[in-house]
Design a protein around this motif. Structure first.
Motif, mmCIF file in Angstrom:
data_model
loop_
_atom_site.group_PDB
_atom_site.id
_atom_site.type_symbol
_atom_site.label_atom_id
_atom_site.label_comp_id
_atom_site.label_asym_id
_atom_site.label_seq_id
_atom_site.Cartn_x
_atom_site.Cartn_y
_atom_site.Cartn_z
ATOM 1 N N GLU A 171 -32.811 16.322 -4.338
ATOM 2 C CA GLU A 171 -31.480 16.599 -4.857
ATOM 3 C C GLU A 171 -30.464 15.742 -4.110
ATOM 4 N N LYS A 172 -29.491 15.223 -4.820
ATOM 5 C CA LYS A 172 -28.492 14.366 -4.188
ATOM 6 C C LYS A 172 -27.211 15.105 -3.823
ATOM 7 N N ASP A 173 -27.101 16.371 -4.230
ATOM 8 C CA ASP A 173 -25.843 17.095 -4.046
ATOM 9 C C ASP A 173 -25.497 17.319 -2.583
ATOM 10 N N ASN A 174 -26.496 17.419 -1.731
ATOM 11 C CA ASN A 174 -26.226 17.759 -0.328
ATOM 12 C C ASN A 174 -26.495 16.581 0.605
ATOM 13 N N ASN A 210 -24.368 16.242 4.092
ATOM 14 C CA ASN A 210 -24.808 16.965 5.280
ATOM 15 C C ASN A 210 -26.190 16.525 5.745
ATOM 16 N N LEU A 211 -27.072 16.174 4.800
ATOM 17 C CA LEU A 211 -28.412 15.733 5.183
ATOM 18 C C LEU A 211 -28.355 14.480 6.051
ATOM 19 N N VAL A 212 -27.549 13.521 5.635
ATOM 20 C CA VAL A 212 -27.429 12.276 6.394
ATOM 21 C C VAL A 212 -26.789 12.543 7.746
ATOM 22 N N ARG A 213 -25.717 13.334 7.746
ATOM 23 C CA ARG A 213 -25.049 13.668 9.006
ATOM 24 C C ARG A 213 -26.012 14.301 9.992
#
Length: 459
Positions: free
Chosen positions: A390-393, A396-399
Protein backbone atom coordinates in the motif's frame (compact mmCIF):
# COMPACT_ATOMS: atom_id res chain seq x y z
CA UNK A 1 26.75 -2.51 13.81
CA UNK A 2 26.51 -3.20 10.10
CA UNK A 3 28.85 -1.08 7.99
CA UNK A 4 27.21 -1.89 4.67
CA UNK A 5 27.15 1.23 2.47
CA UNK A 6 28.70 3.22 5.30
CA UNK A 7 30.16 6.49 3.90
CA UNK A 8 33.73 7.01 5.02
CA UNK A 9 34.20 10.18 7.04
CA UNK A 10 37.06 12.23 5.73
CA UNK A 11 39.84 12.92 8.20
CA UNK A 12 38.49 15.59 10.51
CA UNK A 13 40.18 18.96 10.66
CA UNK A 14 39.52 21.95 12.84
CA UNK A 15 36.19 23.16 11.52
CA UNK A 16 35.13 25.55 14.26
CA UNK A 17 33.27 28.56 12.88
CA UNK A 18 35.25 31.79 13.01
CA UNK A 19 37.87 30.10 15.16
CA UNK A 20 35.56 30.06 18.18
CA UNK A 21 37.18 28.43 21.18
CA UNK A 22 36.49 28.09 24.89
CA UNK A 23 38.21 30.31 27.42
CA UNK A 24 40.68 27.45 27.90
CA UNK A 25 41.51 27.43 24.18
CA UNK A 26 39.62 24.25 23.23
CA UNK A 27 38.02 24.61 19.81
CA UNK A 28 34.28 24.24 19.42
CA UNK A 29 33.45 21.09 17.49
CA UNK A 30 35.13 17.71 17.75
CA UNK A 31 37.66 18.95 20.33
CA UNK A 32 34.80 19.58 22.75
CA UNK A 33 33.30 16.10 22.36
CA UNK A 34 35.69 14.73 24.93
CA UNK A 35 33.86 16.85 27.52
CA UNK A 36 30.66 14.89 26.86
CA UNK A 37 29.64 11.27 27.38
CA UNK A 38 29.15 10.02 23.82
CA UNK A 39 30.19 6.61 22.58
CA UNK A 40 33.27 7.18 20.42
CA UNK A 41 31.55 5.53 17.45
CA UNK A 42 28.35 7.59 17.75
CA UNK A 43 27.78 11.01 16.17
CA UNK A 44 24.93 12.86 17.87
CA UNK A 45 23.22 14.99 15.22
CA UNK A 46 19.89 15.19 17.05
CA UNK A 47 20.66 17.18 20.18
CA UNK A 48 17.25 18.88 19.97
CA UNK A 49 15.19 15.84 20.94
CA UNK A 50 16.72 14.78 24.23
CA UNK A 51 19.76 16.99 24.82
CA UNK A 52 22.82 15.84 26.75
CA UNK A 53 25.21 17.11 29.40
CA UNK A 54 28.98 17.22 29.96
CA UNK A 55 31.04 15.10 32.31
CA UNK A 56 31.39 17.96 34.80
CA UNK A 57 27.62 18.15 35.21
CA UNK A 58 27.42 14.37 35.57
CA UNK A 59 29.82 14.66 38.51
CA UNK A 60 27.49 17.21 40.11
CA UNK A 61 24.48 14.98 39.53
CA UNK A 62 26.21 11.95 41.05
CA UNK A 63 27.33 14.07 44.01
CA UNK A 64 23.76 14.99 44.91
CA UNK A 65 22.49 11.47 44.28
CA UNK A 66 25.16 10.11 46.62
CA UNK A 67 24.25 12.65 49.30
CA UNK A 68 20.62 11.60 49.00
CA UNK A 69 21.44 7.94 49.49
CA UNK A 70 23.83 8.62 52.36
CA UNK A 71 21.10 10.22 54.52
CA UNK A 72 17.77 10.15 52.65
CA UNK A 73 15.59 11.94 55.18
CA UNK A 74 18.21 14.49 56.10
CA UNK A 75 18.90 15.38 52.50
CA UNK A 76 15.33 15.35 51.12
CA UNK A 77 13.75 17.14 54.08
CA UNK A 78 16.41 19.63 55.12
CA UNK A 79 19.38 19.85 52.73
CA UNK A 80 17.51 19.78 49.43
CA UNK A 81 15.14 22.81 49.79
CA UNK A 82 17.84 25.50 50.13
CA UNK A 83 19.85 23.90 47.31
CA UNK A 84 16.72 24.02 45.16
CA UNK A 85 16.36 27.71 45.99
CA UNK A 86 19.91 28.27 44.76
CA UNK A 87 19.04 26.65 41.45
CA UNK A 88 15.88 28.72 41.15
CA UNK A 89 17.85 31.90 41.82
CA UNK A 90 20.54 31.04 39.25
CA UNK A 91 18.08 30.36 36.43
CA UNK A 92 15.92 33.36 37.37
CA UNK A 93 18.98 35.55 36.83
CA UNK A 94 19.51 34.09 33.36
CA UNK A 95 15.86 34.61 32.46
CA UNK A 96 15.65 38.07 34.08
CA UNK A 97 12.64 37.30 36.22
CA UNK A 98 11.72 37.33 39.92
CA UNK A 99 12.87 34.16 41.67
CA UNK A 100 9.42 33.96 43.29
CA UNK A 101 7.97 33.27 39.82
CA UNK A 102 10.23 30.29 39.10
CA UNK A 103 9.83 26.61 40.00
CA UNK A 104 10.91 23.33 38.44
CA UNK A 105 8.94 20.51 36.80
CA UNK A 106 10.27 17.39 35.02
CA UNK A 107 9.49 18.56 31.48
CA UNK A 108 7.58 21.06 29.37
CA UNK A 109 4.64 18.72 28.78
CA UNK A 110 4.07 18.49 32.54
CA UNK A 111 3.86 22.28 32.81
CA UNK A 112 1.45 22.62 29.88
CA UNK A 113 -0.73 19.97 31.52
CA UNK A 114 -0.48 21.80 34.85
CA UNK A 115 -1.74 25.02 33.30
CA UNK A 116 -4.60 23.55 31.28
CA UNK A 117 -5.78 21.18 34.01
CA UNK A 118 -5.91 24.00 36.58
CA UNK A 119 -7.80 26.59 34.55
CA UNK A 120 -11.56 26.66 35.03
CA UNK A 121 -13.36 26.64 31.68
CA UNK A 122 -16.92 27.76 31.04
CA UNK A 123 -19.15 27.09 28.01
CA UNK A 124 -17.89 29.23 25.13
CA UNK A 125 -14.26 29.24 26.31
CA UNK A 126 -11.74 28.32 23.65
CA UNK A 127 -8.13 27.09 23.72
CA UNK A 128 -6.25 28.40 20.71
CA UNK A 129 -3.29 26.49 19.33
CA UNK A 130 -1.17 26.52 16.19
CA UNK A 131 -0.94 23.76 13.56
CA UNK A 132 2.66 22.95 14.50
CA UNK A 133 1.94 22.39 18.20
CA UNK A 134 3.95 19.61 19.86
CA UNK A 135 2.00 16.35 19.60
CA UNK A 136 1.72 15.67 23.34
CA UNK A 137 0.44 19.20 23.97
CA UNK A 138 -2.09 18.79 21.16
CA UNK A 139 -3.37 15.64 22.84
CA UNK A 140 -3.49 17.47 26.17
CA UNK A 141 -5.82 20.04 24.61
CA UNK A 142 -7.92 17.20 23.17
CA UNK A 143 -8.20 15.70 26.64
CA UNK A 144 -9.23 19.02 28.16
CA UNK A 145 -11.95 19.48 25.54
CA UNK A 146 -13.25 15.98 26.35
CA UNK A 147 -13.41 16.58 30.10
CA UNK A 148 -14.37 20.28 30.41
CA UNK A 149 -16.65 22.73 28.54
CA UNK A 150 -13.59 24.12 26.71
CA UNK A 151 -13.33 23.86 22.95
CA UNK A 152 -10.27 24.06 20.73
CA UNK A 153 -9.59 26.38 17.82
CA UNK A 154 -6.63 25.85 15.49
CA UNK A 155 -4.58 28.30 13.47
CA UNK A 156 -4.04 26.27 10.30
CA UNK A 157 -1.05 26.70 7.98
CA UNK A 158 1.94 24.95 6.45
CA UNK A 159 5.41 26.45 6.74
CA UNK A 160 6.95 28.57 5.35
CA UNK A 161 4.77 31.49 6.45
CA UNK A 162 5.86 34.92 7.66
CA UNK A 163 5.95 36.03 11.28
CA UNK A 164 3.46 38.79 10.47
CA UNK A 165 1.06 36.24 9.00
CA UNK A 166 1.14 34.14 12.19
CA UNK A 167 0.46 37.16 14.41
CA UNK A 168 -2.38 38.34 12.16
CA UNK A 169 -3.82 34.82 12.10
CA UNK A 170 -3.90 34.76 15.91
CA UNK A 171 -5.68 38.10 16.06
CA UNK A 172 -8.14 37.06 13.35
CA UNK A 173 -9.05 33.81 15.10
CA UNK A 174 -9.68 35.57 18.40
CA UNK A 175 -11.90 38.17 16.72
CA UNK A 176 -13.77 35.52 14.75
CA UNK A 177 -14.56 33.62 17.93
CA UNK A 178 -15.75 36.77 19.67
CA UNK A 179 -18.01 37.52 16.74
CA UNK A 180 -19.57 34.10 17.29
CA UNK A 181 -20.10 34.81 20.98
CA UNK A 182 -17.18 32.65 22.16
CA UNK A 183 -14.01 33.72 23.91
CA UNK A 184 -10.44 32.51 23.48
CA UNK A 185 -9.33 32.06 27.08
CA UNK A 186 -5.76 30.94 26.41
CA UNK A 187 -3.39 30.60 23.46
CA UNK A 188 -0.63 27.96 23.40
CA UNK A 189 2.41 28.56 21.18
CA UNK A 190 6.11 27.75 20.95
CA UNK A 191 9.38 29.62 21.13
CA UNK A 192 10.88 27.18 18.63
CA UNK A 193 8.66 24.53 17.06
CA UNK A 194 9.75 20.92 17.41
CA UNK A 195 8.78 19.61 13.96
CA UNK A 196 9.64 21.35 11.75
CA UNK A 197 12.38 23.00 13.82
CA UNK A 198 11.59 26.68 13.22
CA UNK A 199 11.51 29.80 15.37
CA UNK A 200 8.10 31.30 16.08
CA UNK A 201 7.59 35.04 16.69
CA UNK A 202 6.72 34.30 20.31
CA UNK A 203 7.50 37.85 21.44
CA UNK A 204 4.96 39.35 19.03
CA UNK A 205 2.44 36.62 19.75
CA UNK A 206 2.72 37.39 23.47
CA UNK A 207 2.14 41.09 22.76
CA UNK A 208 -0.91 40.22 20.67
CA UNK A 209 -2.34 38.14 23.52
CA UNK A 210 -1.95 41.09 25.89
CA UNK A 211 -3.75 43.38 23.46
CA UNK A 212 -6.59 40.90 23.07
CA UNK A 213 -6.96 39.93 26.73
CA UNK A 214 -5.97 36.31 26.06
CA UNK A 215 -3.76 34.30 28.42
CA UNK A 216 -0.43 33.41 26.79
CA UNK A 217 1.01 29.96 27.45
CA UNK A 218 4.45 29.61 25.88
CA UNK A 219 5.85 26.14 25.27
CA UNK A 220 9.55 26.96 25.36
CA UNK A 221 10.68 23.34 25.30
CA UNK A 222 13.33 24.66 22.90
CA UNK A 223 13.97 27.88 24.77
CA UNK A 224 16.48 28.42 27.52
CA UNK A 225 20.01 27.94 26.21
CA UNK A 226 18.66 28.05 22.65
CA UNK A 227 17.28 31.54 21.97
CA UNK A 228 17.66 34.79 23.94
CA UNK A 229 14.99 35.09 26.65
CA UNK A 230 14.06 38.06 28.82
CA UNK A 231 10.97 37.08 30.78
CA UNK A 232 10.95 40.39 32.61
CA UNK A 233 10.40 42.16 29.31
CA UNK A 234 8.32 39.44 27.65
CA UNK A 235 6.00 39.02 30.66
CA UNK A 236 4.05 35.94 29.48
CA UNK A 237 1.19 34.55 31.53
CA UNK A 238 2.77 31.08 31.64
CA UNK A 239 6.17 29.99 30.36
CA UNK A 240 7.96 26.65 30.46
CA UNK A 241 11.34 25.64 29.08
CA UNK A 242 13.24 22.37 29.20
CA UNK A 243 16.68 22.81 30.73
CA UNK A 244 17.73 19.32 29.64
CA UNK A 245 17.49 20.11 25.93
CA UNK A 246 19.84 23.04 25.33
CA UNK A 247 21.21 24.10 28.74
CA UNK A 248 23.27 20.92 29.38
CA UNK A 249 21.21 19.84 32.42
CA UNK A 250 20.39 16.14 33.06
CA UNK A 251 16.90 14.88 32.16
CA UNK A 252 14.30 15.70 33.25
CA UNK A 253 14.37 19.32 34.28
CA UNK A 254 12.25 22.21 33.10
CA UNK A 255 11.85 25.74 34.39
CA UNK A 256 8.25 26.83 34.97
CA UNK A 257 7.64 30.58 35.19
CA UNK A 258 4.33 31.94 36.42
CA UNK A 259 4.05 35.65 37.27
CA UNK A 260 2.68 36.34 40.73
CA UNK A 261 -0.59 37.67 39.29
CA UNK A 262 -1.40 34.23 37.84
CA UNK A 263 -0.13 31.96 40.59
CA UNK A 264 -3.56 31.72 42.29
CA UNK A 265 -4.86 30.15 39.06
CA UNK A 266 -2.60 27.11 39.54
CA UNK A 267 -3.90 25.53 42.73
CA UNK A 268 -2.51 22.05 42.08
CA UNK A 269 0.70 20.54 40.81
CA UNK A 270 0.65 17.47 38.60
CA UNK A 271 0.21 15.17 40.41
CA UNK A 272 -1.51 16.88 43.30
CA UNK A 273 0.83 16.67 46.27
CA UNK A 274 1.45 17.96 49.79
CA UNK A 275 1.55 21.64 48.83
CA UNK A 276 -2.05 21.70 47.63
CA UNK A 277 -4.37 23.83 49.76
CA UNK A 278 -7.95 22.48 49.60
CA UNK A 279 -10.91 24.77 49.95
CA UNK A 280 -12.10 24.87 53.58
CA UNK A 281 -14.49 22.07 54.43
CA UNK A 282 -16.10 21.41 57.77
CA UNK A 283 -14.33 18.75 59.80
CA UNK A 284 -11.32 18.43 57.48
CA UNK A 285 -7.78 19.38 58.44
CA UNK A 286 -4.67 18.98 56.33
CA UNK A 287 -1.00 19.26 57.17
CA UNK A 288 2.27 18.70 55.32
CA UNK A 289 4.77 16.05 56.49
CA UNK A 290 7.50 18.59 55.74
CA UNK A 291 6.40 21.10 58.34
CA UNK A 292 5.61 24.81 58.00
CA UNK A 293 7.27 26.94 55.32
CA UNK A 294 7.83 30.68 54.96
CA UNK A 295 7.79 30.39 51.18
CA UNK A 296 4.86 31.42 49.00
CA UNK A 297 2.08 28.92 48.41
CA UNK A 298 3.15 28.66 44.77
CA UNK A 299 6.81 27.89 45.48
CA UNK A 300 5.93 25.58 48.36
CA UNK A 301 3.47 23.70 46.17
CA UNK A 302 6.13 22.76 43.61
CA UNK A 303 8.97 22.10 46.07
CA UNK A 304 7.99 18.49 46.65
CA UNK A 305 5.75 16.77 44.08
CA UNK A 306 6.03 13.11 44.91
CA UNK A 307 9.27 11.18 45.20
CA UNK A 308 11.48 11.48 42.12
CA UNK A 309 15.20 11.99 41.48
CA UNK A 310 15.44 15.72 42.10
CA UNK A 311 19.16 15.72 41.32
CA UNK A 312 18.74 17.29 37.85
CA UNK A 313 17.09 20.37 39.40
CA UNK A 314 20.21 20.97 41.47
CA UNK A 315 22.53 20.85 38.43
CA UNK A 316 21.51 24.25 37.04
CA UNK A 317 24.46 26.14 38.60
CA UNK A 318 26.97 23.55 37.33
CA UNK A 319 25.50 23.66 33.82
CA UNK A 320 25.65 27.45 33.77
CA UNK A 321 29.25 27.34 35.00
CA UNK A 322 30.17 24.98 32.16
CA UNK A 323 28.48 27.24 29.61
CA UNK A 324 30.31 30.23 31.03
CA UNK A 325 33.59 28.36 30.52
CA UNK A 326 32.64 28.11 26.84
CA UNK A 327 32.23 31.87 26.62
CA UNK A 328 28.72 32.36 27.96
CA UNK A 329 25.19 32.26 26.59
CA UNK A 330 25.67 34.63 23.66
CA UNK A 331 28.76 32.82 22.38
CA UNK A 332 27.17 29.37 22.65
CA UNK A 333 23.93 30.43 20.95
CA UNK A 334 25.76 32.30 18.20
CA UNK A 335 27.97 29.32 17.36
CA UNK A 336 25.10 26.82 17.33
CA UNK A 337 22.88 29.08 15.22
CA UNK A 338 25.53 29.95 12.63
CA UNK A 339 26.69 26.34 12.44
CA UNK A 340 23.26 24.90 11.73
CA UNK A 341 22.40 27.65 9.23
CA UNK A 342 25.57 26.98 7.23
CA UNK A 343 25.19 23.21 7.61
CA UNK A 344 21.63 23.30 6.26
CA UNK A 345 22.70 25.30 3.22
CA UNK A 346 25.57 22.88 2.63
CA UNK A 347 23.43 19.74 2.86
CA UNK A 348 20.67 21.25 0.73
CA UNK A 349 23.29 21.94 -1.94
CA UNK A 350 24.58 18.37 -1.75
CA UNK A 351 21.05 16.94 -2.00
CA UNK A 352 19.89 19.44 -4.60
CA UNK A 353 16.96 20.54 -2.46
CA UNK A 354 16.12 23.46 -0.17
CA UNK A 355 16.17 24.78 3.38
CA UNK A 356 12.79 25.49 4.99
CA UNK A 357 12.74 29.28 5.34
CA UNK A 358 10.36 32.19 4.90
CA UNK A 359 10.93 35.42 3.01
CA UNK A 360 12.09 37.27 6.10
CA UNK A 361 14.69 34.63 7.03
CA UNK A 362 13.34 34.30 10.58
CA UNK A 363 12.55 30.57 10.72
CA UNK A 364 16.23 29.60 10.96
CA UNK A 365 17.08 32.24 13.57
CA UNK A 366 17.66 29.45 16.09
CA UNK A 367 19.74 26.31 16.61
CA UNK A 368 17.54 24.14 14.38
CA UNK A 369 17.19 24.01 10.58
CA UNK A 370 15.30 21.78 8.17
CA UNK A 371 16.36 20.45 4.76
CA UNK A 372 14.09 18.75 2.25
CA UNK A 373 15.15 15.26 1.16
CA UNK A 374 15.37 14.43 -2.57
CA UNK A 375 12.43 12.04 -2.41
CA UNK A 376 9.15 12.59 -4.24
CA UNK A 377 5.91 11.18 -2.90
CA UNK A 378 4.63 9.87 -6.24
CA UNK A 379 7.93 8.16 -7.04
CA UNK A 380 8.20 6.53 -3.61
CA UNK A 381 4.55 5.49 -3.80
CA UNK A 382 5.24 3.85 -7.15
CA UNK A 383 8.10 1.86 -5.59
CA UNK A 384 5.71 0.63 -2.92
CA UNK A 385 3.01 -0.32 -5.43
CA UNK A 386 5.51 -2.19 -7.59
CA UNK A 387 6.39 -4.27 -4.54
CA UNK A 388 2.71 -4.99 -3.93
CA UNK A 389 2.49 -2.71 -0.89
CA UNK A 390 0.00 0.00 0.00
CA UNK A 391 1.30 3.46 -0.83
CA UNK A 392 -0.94 5.42 1.55
CA UNK A 393 1.43 5.20 4.51
CA UNK A 394 4.78 5.57 2.74
CA UNK A 395 5.41 8.89 4.52
CA UNK A 396 5.73 7.22 7.90
CA UNK A 397 7.23 4.00 6.53
CA UNK A 398 10.15 5.84 4.96
CA UNK A 399 10.65 8.04 8.01
CA UNK A 400 10.70 5.11 10.41
CA UNK A 401 12.96 2.95 8.22
CA UNK A 402 15.47 5.74 7.70
CA UNK A 403 15.56 6.56 11.41
CA UNK A 404 16.25 2.99 12.45
CA UNK A 405 18.76 2.46 9.63
CA UNK A 406 20.73 5.54 10.68
CA UNK A 407 21.23 4.01 14.11
CA UNK A 408 21.95 0.47 12.91
CA UNK A 409 24.10 1.15 9.84
CA UNK A 410 25.60 4.60 10.38
CA UNK A 411 25.80 5.04 14.16
CA UNK A 412 24.01 8.38 14.15
CA UNK A 413 20.51 9.80 14.24
CA UNK A 414 18.86 12.74 12.52
CA UNK A 415 15.28 13.79 13.18
CA UNK A 416 13.18 13.02 10.10
CA UNK A 417 9.59 13.98 9.41
CA UNK A 418 7.03 13.97 6.61
CA UNK A 419 5.61 17.45 6.15
CA UNK A 420 3.81 19.34 3.39
CA UNK A 421 3.94 16.37 1.04
CA UNK A 422 7.66 15.71 1.40
CA UNK A 423 10.36 14.33 3.66
CA UNK A 424 12.59 16.61 5.69
CA UNK A 425 15.55 16.29 8.05
CA UNK A 426 15.92 18.52 11.09
CA UNK A 427 19.47 19.41 12.07
CA UNK A 428 20.61 20.59 15.50
CA UNK A 429 23.57 22.91 15.93
CA UNK A 430 25.68 22.28 19.02
CA UNK A 431 29.10 23.16 20.41
CA UNK A 432 30.48 19.63 19.99
CA UNK A 433 29.67 19.60 16.24
CA UNK A 434 31.35 21.24 13.26
CA UNK A 435 30.80 21.53 9.50
CA UNK A 436 32.53 18.29 8.59
CA UNK A 437 29.99 16.39 10.68
CA UNK A 438 27.18 17.77 8.57
CA UNK A 439 29.08 17.21 5.33
CA UNK A 440 29.28 13.55 6.36
CA UNK A 441 25.59 13.63 7.27
CA UNK A 442 24.73 14.90 3.80
CA UNK A 443 26.45 11.84 2.32
CA UNK A 444 24.54 9.54 4.65
CA UNK A 445 21.23 11.12 3.70
CA UNK A 446 22.00 10.89 0.00
CA UNK A 447 22.81 7.19 0.33
CA UNK A 448 19.71 6.54 2.42
CA UNK A 449 17.50 8.18 -0.18
CA UNK A 450 19.04 5.94 -2.85
CA UNK A 451 18.27 2.93 -0.67
CA UNK A 452 14.67 4.11 -0.27
CA UNK A 453 14.25 4.30 -4.05
CA UNK A 454 15.68 0.79 -4.26
CA UNK A 455 12.78 -0.34 -2.07
CA UNK A 456 14.78 -1.27 1.05
CA UNK A 457 12.23 0.46 3.30
CA UNK A 458 9.68 -2.21 2.32
CA UNK A 459 11.75 -5.21 3.41
Amino acid sequence: MSTTNLPVREKETNGALDGIATQGGVRFGKELRKEFLFDEKYLNLNHGSFGTYPKSVRSTLRHFQDLTEACPDKFIRYTYPPLLDESRASIAKVLNCDVETVVFVPNATTAINTVLRNLVFSPGDKILYFATIYGACHKTISYITETTPAEAVEVEYTYPVSDAWLVDALKSKVREERARGAEVKIAVFDTVVSMPGVRMPFEKLTEACKELGVLSCIDGAHGVGHVPLDLGKLDPDFFVSNCHKWLFVPRGCAIFHVPIRNQPLLRSTLPTSHGFIPKPQSGQKFSSPFGPSAKSDFVNNFEFVGTIDNGPYLCIPAALEFRESLGGEKVVMAYCTRLVQQAAENVASVLGTEVLENGEGTLTNCCLANVRLPLHLEAVGAVAEKAGKEKDNVGNLVRDWMGRTMVDDYSTFMALFFYGGGWWVRFSGQVYLEMEDFEWAGGVLKKLCERVMAGEFLV
